[in-house]
Design a protein around this motif. Structure first.
Motif: not given
Lengths: 209, 209
Positions: A14-16, A87
């Motif tokens: 998961r990447r913001s 995200y």
DNA sequence: CGCATTGTTGACAAAGTTCAATTTGCGTGG
DNA sequence: CCACGCAAATTGAACTTTGTCAACAATGCG
């Protein structure tokens, strides 16, 4: 949740993403597959003179970085930039390819997403070739209202500068300003700095048939 | 010949195509997958006003009708028309899908062919957005020379009418006529009815950078 | 308040398109 | 073989659309 879906999600990071962040840049190698979960992003291409050529909006559920799934990952064709924070889920090339190999349904979904993209490009091409500046601008305005607009008691509000709209419709900012002023005076919309309030989208739709 | 390839070919039907024959029409359901074996075809889309919007040439080895491989076959987006006689291999939807399910490599090839198509569309979009009529026309002329041209002692010869070229470059036939005349007078090419002889393609290339 | 960003307006220029009038090239049938 | 007729191509002139540029106004933030 079905176990396959769990496996797919487990492989993702998961990447913001912050507002205005460039997620990838054209020319970079295609190393990751992305799924936008929340937020909004724009896909565009830079012309040789450095102008941004807007291609389409990306929203929650949209996948991008398709090239990553290919055997030989060629350089990316377009740039994807967030317009507001959100995200993404990210898969690296090896796991993305492993997943689609294991789950043919995934590959089919990717395939059909690519043909959708294809359809939207052809549509853009037709639009540039056969519509006037006014029609293109009206169209982008209405489409953007659907995608990035917020409902307001007196209409739909979008955060868009003249310049952004001009880029999207492939029109000079001056032309955009003039057309927007005209529409404002006709009561189709209300302008404020960096924001547009669409009062009667129907009447704009009628401009581009 | 490897047995897989034999299986793939065995499932195909061979169909002859005559010059100018429309192989499929946009809007038709995607029921067949095609592989062009010999000949040459053009892929284009009709604009709402009925103008032809040229998208790309198809040559021996090119596959078209990609939509056929999708789970839900949507209507075709473009029209494919032969420009000279040749033949194609045809797979119906059921066998095409069975084959790609059995041979993942095939699916990968189809996928990468679609992304190629994607790249060519983006390229067309950039070209329309950032090049002048002259540059686009020069470009189409040179590209067509590669694809449909025949070598001649004094240059490369293409069977193209002004009108076809104009369509391809998205320029009015008058503009096309004027530019071609200018280039003829500069000695870049020689025109005759329905035919163009490219004498110095290099100098045309220099027109579109 | 001051300053940067965003938007406005008018005069003008450039690129292409449109249209009408012709001309050219080429195959067909007398 | 020639004349006819049609499709393709040409040319000039007016016209449209849109972009360019320069000067200026408004907005909103620190």
């Amino acid at each position: 949740m079905p176990p396959e879906i769990e496996a797919v999600l487990a492989a993702a990071t998961r990447r913001s993403i912050s507002a205005n962040q460039v997620i990838y840049r054209e020319g970079d190698p295609a190393t990751h597959l992305f799924l936008l979960v929340t937020g909004r992003a724009a896909r565009y291409k830079l012309t040789p003179e450095g102008r941004k050529l807007f291609l389409r909006w990306l929203g929650p559920g949209d996948v991008f970085g398709f090239m990553t799934l290919q055997t030989d990952a060629p350089p990316l064709l377009t740039t994807v930039q967030a317009v507001r924070e959100g995200y993404v889920l990210v898969w690296d090339r090896a796991s993305a390819r492993a997943l689609v190999r294991r789950h043919p349904r995934l590959y089919e979904n990717a395939y059909s997403a690519v043909t959708n993209y294809l359809a939207s490009l052809i549509d853009a091409l037709v639009s540039r070739a056969s519509q006037t500046a006014q029609q293109r601008l009206a169209r982008m305005l209405v489409e953007s209202a659907h995608q990035i607009g917020r409902a307001r008691p007196d209409g739909i509000e979008c955060d868009l500068t003249n310049e952004q709209l001009a880029e999207m419709a492939d029109v000079s900012p001056f032309t955009a300003s003039r057309l927007l002023s005209e529409w404002q005076s006709r009561g189709f919309l209300k302008k404020s700095r960096g924001k547009i309030l669409l009062c009667s989208p129907e009447r704009l739709v009628s401009l581009h048939f």
